[in-house]
Write a protein that holds these residues in place. Structure first.
Motif: not given
Lengths: 492, 257
Positions: A194-200, A331-340, B189-193
């Protein structure tokens, strides 16, 4: 008969000469006359049309040392490593045969492109680790003089596997094995998640494993084109055609215990051209079956599986095509750039695609719900019924799609898994009876991510007779007869 | 091929230039007209002679191995003197600068640098590394990732730092506060992620990244990903065109009736 033709010719000629004026010379339709005369002679002579010098450039060569059936990423990887590991240079003539040069139904191009080391079998982890190294150094491996460097567009975002209470122990064990092999994976508790990925929404999640390095997704088409370009520059021949027949010879031998056994060798491969009955028999020494979803059919052509059941002759190659759907939604409010690449406890998965809040995802259907693999039509109801509910539960932001499900699904496609119905892991190595057919198929959805390493393993097997770098002896064909399943211990 | 040595001397600078399109920042000095003619001649010959093709291959492999040699891990030094000295020697050898805790910046060419002096700082952690314009790559990053107290890392204009390197930076997550990637040609941008692991990051410079497809949007997404970090880089309005101005001009002009 000849005299008759000559008389006709003479008669024709004099008639022609008679008609034309003396001063004018020959009539201008000389070519028409020639073709008419040719036709007359041909109809008078026995036998069919004889064209001794017609164009065969569209046909494959008549001889080739190795014929690779299937030009997808696995077939091209085997071709590349054969050319790289051969001694001396240029010793082996390799021919790659694929029936569709546009790759419209090939699993490679339709793949989601993920690569991970989170497997439970050490062999799978090693294969994946080498393949990631290969991708990282792709411009050293696949460099072609004066061509631009390749950009596989690798997203190093990692895979996130979620496990419920039941699967937590298996996941811990798997992570231990992965770490031992050198994969960089970490375990996370629901709170850390939850800390790392608050959208989960961590409801029902007991443990999660997250790949920190060397996992993510890339562009499979770029890898395919890079391999194709490099392999062509190394002198591998390509042919577009379908393998319709193998000409084999058998020899009856006896095992040490006195039981009779029939060993076969493939001598010729018949490659049939598209939209035509024309075929070319290619004489070859080794055949590599990398036909993906259709490997089972190719194996049957060689007589594998034709025999009484429960014998080695009667053991078929258990690889068949299975259709899988992939959906792209916004999905415009979906998870951001860090999504694995998130793989949920229910089996549904999704990943980020691009920068515009688009997501790719799907789900493997259960055995009863398997769609008909006859075509690549997409079932959009499958998304509504089976893919979206678990994902919307896991990522509450996806519930924005609730009222507009069909509208927000931007695109969807279907592709085949070369599904190994026995244990869902690859088949590598020679067939025990048909001694010159090697397999490189059956990876059931993770063929792309293991292709470079599997190609090297098969090339080592062909050139040296044994695996040198990664030991894949547990993936040999004989396990189907012996009943030894080599299964991935998946978390539920 | 006759006169191979003369050929190599002719070919090597031309090769550097023809490869510079893809390798970038090699330091060849031959004038433009000559180099293009030379490059075309080389290509003409390479298409017709296997020897020339093999020669080009060899030169290319040599270039690659040069970068690899520069990025070897200083395992011996690490064992003997510790990770800080190993990291410092590596960065200084590449042409960068190093700052130990409580000391000034040390540069290899600068005043008052000597290898013996470095040995004094065996137990002093390194707090900042400036590897700008260095040929550091994925393997060489080993030496830097061993510095567990590193607070600032400058990787401006490094030609071989790419997305794969960024995925390794998570090992410095506990200490890294400042990171600069300005001008690196291979970062996208893929690395910045994968920078979201660096939760202690307070200042991130992502300006002038040519491989990023949409700098403005990427800046916004990175800012969302790292809420406590100050992200310096592209202006968010960079990707927008001057649409509204055109519209207002239209309304001002009289409409045809």
């Amino acid at each position: 008969m000849f005299r008759g033709a000559v008389w006709l010719l003479a008669g024709r000629g004099s008639l022609g000469r008679g008609l034309s004026t003396r001063s004018g010379g020959w009539t201008p339709d000389w070519t028409e006359k020639v073709s008419e005369i040719k036709k007359k002679i041909q109809s008078a002579l026995p036998g069919g049309a004889w064209h001794p010098l017609y164009d065969t450039s569209h046909l494959p060569p008549e001889h080739s040392d190795v014929v690779i059936v299937g030009g997808g990423v696995l077939g091209l990887s085997v071709a590349y490593w054969l050319k790289r590991l051969e001694k001396p240079r240029g010793a082996i003539k390799v021919l790659v045969v694929d029936r569709d040069h546009t790759y419209s139904q090939a699993s490679t191009g339709l793949s989601v492109g993920g690569i991970r080391q989170q497997f439970s079998l050490p062999e799978n982890i090693q294969l994946s680790l080498f393949s990631v190294d290969f991708l990282r150094n792709i411009n050293e491996y696949l460099a072609v003089v004066n061509d631009p460097p390749l950009d596989v567009q690798f997203n190093p975002s990692g895979y996130l596997f979620l496990a419920s209470e039941k699967g937590a122990a298996i996941m811990e064990n798997n992570v231990k094995v992965q770490r031992q092999e050198g994969a960089k994976v970490c375990l996370m508790s629901p709170e850390q998640l939850r800390n790392k990925f608050p959208w989960i929404n961590t409801d029902g999640v007991a443990l999660a494993s997250y790949g920190l390095e060397g996992e993510g997704w890339f562009d499979p088409w770029c890898l395919l084109q890079g391999l194709r370009r490099k392999v062509q520059s190394l002198g591998v021949l390509f042919s577009q055609g379908e393998v319709t027949r193998f000409i084999t010879s058998s020899s009856h031998m006896q095992t040490t215990s006195g039981k009779g056994v029939t060993m076969k060798r493939i001598h010729e491969v018949h490659v049939k051209m598209d939209h035509s009955l024309e075929y070319q028999p290619v004489e070859c020494a080794i055949v590599i079956n990398a036909a993906g979803a259709w490997s089972g059919q190719v194996a049957e052509l060689a007589g594998i599986g034709k025999g009484p059941p429960d014998t080695l002759e009667g053991t078929k190659l258990p690889v068949e095509p299975r259709k899988r759907y992939v959906y792209l939604w916004h999905c415009p409010e979906g998870p951001g750039l860090e999504t694995p690449f998130v793989a949920d406890t229910s089996g549904a998965y999704f990943r980020r695609e691009g920068l515009g809040h688009n997501y790719l995802g799907g789900c493997s259907p259960t055995e009863e719900e398997e769609p008909d693999p006859g075509n690549l039509e997409v079932d959009h109801d499958f998304f509504q019924d089976k893919v979206w509910p678990p994902l919307a539960h896991r990522v509450p932001a996806f519930q924005c799609l609730k009222h507009l499900v069909r509208l927000q699904v931007r695109s969807a496609w279907a592709g085949y898994y070369d599904y190994n119905t026995f244990d869902q892991n690859g088949v590598v190595g020679p067939h025990p009876l048909v001694s010159n057919m090697y397999f490189a198929t059956g990876f059931s959805g993770h063929g792309l991510q293991q292709a470079p390493a599997v190609g090297r393993a098969v090339a080592e097997m062909v050139l040296e007779g044994q695996f040198r770098t990664i030991d894949l002896s547990s993936f040999l064909f004989s396990r189907f007869y012996l009943g030894e399943k080599v299964e991935e211990r998946n978390i539920i | 091929m006759a006169a191979p040595r003369a050929c190599l001397r002719l070919v090597a600078p031309i090769w550097n230039l023809s490869a510079s399109g893809s390798r970038c920042l090699s330091s060849a000095v031959t004038p433009e007209g000559n180099q293009r003619k030379g490059g075309m001649l080389l290509q003409f010959l390479a298409d017709r002679f296997y020897d020339v093709e093999a020669l080009r291959d060899y030169l290319f492999q040599k270039q690659l191995s040069k970068v690899h040699k520069k990025n070897r891990s200083f395992v011996g030094i690490k064992k003997r003197y510790g990770p800080y000295i190993a990291g410092a020697s590596f960065v200084l050898k590449q042409g960068g600068a190093v700052k130990f805790q409580g000391q000034e910046w040390i540069r290899a060419t600068g005043h008052g640098y000597s290898r013996l002096k470095l040995l004094n700082f065996q137990a002093v952690p390194i707090e900042a590394v400036d590897a700008s314009d260095c040929a550091i790559n994925y393997e060489g990053l080993d030496n830097i990732l061993a510095l567990k107290e590193l607070q600032s890392l400058f990787l401006q204009r490094c030609p071989h730092v790419d997305d794969w390197c960024l995925s390794r930076l998570h090992q410095l997550a506990s200490s890294l506060q400042e990171l600069s990637l300005a001008g690196c040609p291979r970062i996208s941008e893929r690395g910045l992620a994968c920078l979201h692991h660096l939760q202690n990051l307070r200042r991130l410079d992502i300006s002038d990244l040519p491989a990023v497809s949409n700098p403005g949007l990427t800046q916004i997404l990175v800012e969302e990903m790292l809420p406590k970090c100050e992200v310096v880089g592209a202006e968010w309005a960079q990707g927008l065109k001057s649409g509204p101005e055109e519209q207002s001009q239209d309304t001002a002009s009289p409409l045809p009736t």
